[in-house]
Design an enzyme around this catalytic site. Sequence first.
Site, short mmCIF file in Angstrom:
data_model
loop_
_atom_site.label_atom_id
_atom_site.label_comp_id
_atom_site.label_asym_id
_atom_site.label_seq_id
_atom_site.Cartn_x
_atom_site.Cartn_y
_atom_site.Cartn_z
N GLY A 46 0.84 -1.20 0.00
CA GLY A 46 0.00 0.00 0.00
C GLY A 46 0.87 1.24 0.00
CD GLN A 51 3.45 5.81 2.46
OE1 GLN A 51 2.46 5.29 1.97
NE2 GLN A 51 4.38 5.12 3.09
CB CYS A 113 4.98 2.14 7.23
SG CYS A 113 4.57 3.62 6.30
CG LEU A 114 6.69 0.86 1.31
CD1 LEU A 114 6.19 1.14 -0.11
CD2 LEU A 114 7.78 -0.22 1.29
CG HIS A 155 -0.82 1.44 7.36
ND1 HIS A 155 0.14 0.95 8.22
CD2 HIS A 155 -0.16 2.19 6.44
CE1 HIS A 155 1.32 1.42 7.84
NE2 HIS A 155 1.17 2.16 6.76
CD GLU A 156 -1.15 2.45 2.77
OE1 GLU A 156 -0.64 3.57 2.59
OE2 GLU A 156 -0.48 1.45 3.09
CG HIS A 159 0.42 7.03 5.22
ND1 HIS A 159 1.61 7.41 5.79
CD2 HIS A 159 0.48 5.68 5.07
CE1 HIS A 159 2.37 6.33 5.97
NE2 HIS A 159 1.71 5.26 5.55
NI NI Z 1 2.48 3.28 5.55
#
Ligand code: NI
Length: 188
Positions: A46, A51, A113-114, A155-156, A159
């Site tokens: 995701g 991000q 998370c990236l 989660h996304e 962000h």
């Molecule tokens: Ni994330």
Amino acid sequence: MAIREILEVPDPRLKVVSEPVTAFDGELKTLVEDMFETMYAANGIGLAAIQVGVPRRVLVIDLQPDDPDAEPEVCDHGGHQHTHQPTKNEPRIFVNPEILDPAEDLVTYQEGCLSVPEIYADVDRPAACRVRWQDLEGNVHEEQMEGLMATCIQHEMDHLEGILFIDHLSRLKRQMALKKLQKLRQAA
Ligand code: NI
């Protein structure tokens, strides 16, 4: 398509609240294409637009990313052999997503998370939720999400509000996670 740079903690842009998308144009399509390419290259499931530094309410999710290192599976049925890739892409695009009615019961997943590389921690979230979103043409969709998809989209969506999964941890656990990340970066 292009791979864009993924912002990592403590980049202050990750705390920005993203703005709604109002133009369903070519720029949005390019952004989404780039987000998929960036996410797949980083082996993520995701990614939110912020991000990659774009403060817009756009998410991409694929719970079944192709594993480029995976060996093709050899099947033998019906008297002949053939090969196929073990996983299949399931790209999902969410523009201006909203959570309508999160379930009361919580479920715990180990999240990563990236933007917080190499760090994983258990987070509790509603086990299911109804999500309303728009597609690239601006059409509205609604769907009940469960399991990993429910966790991933929550989660996304965090962000988009400038919240990272480590913000759900206790202060002590968050500090430990950030310290570990710092050590990993120094060792790299
Ligand atoms: Ni994330």
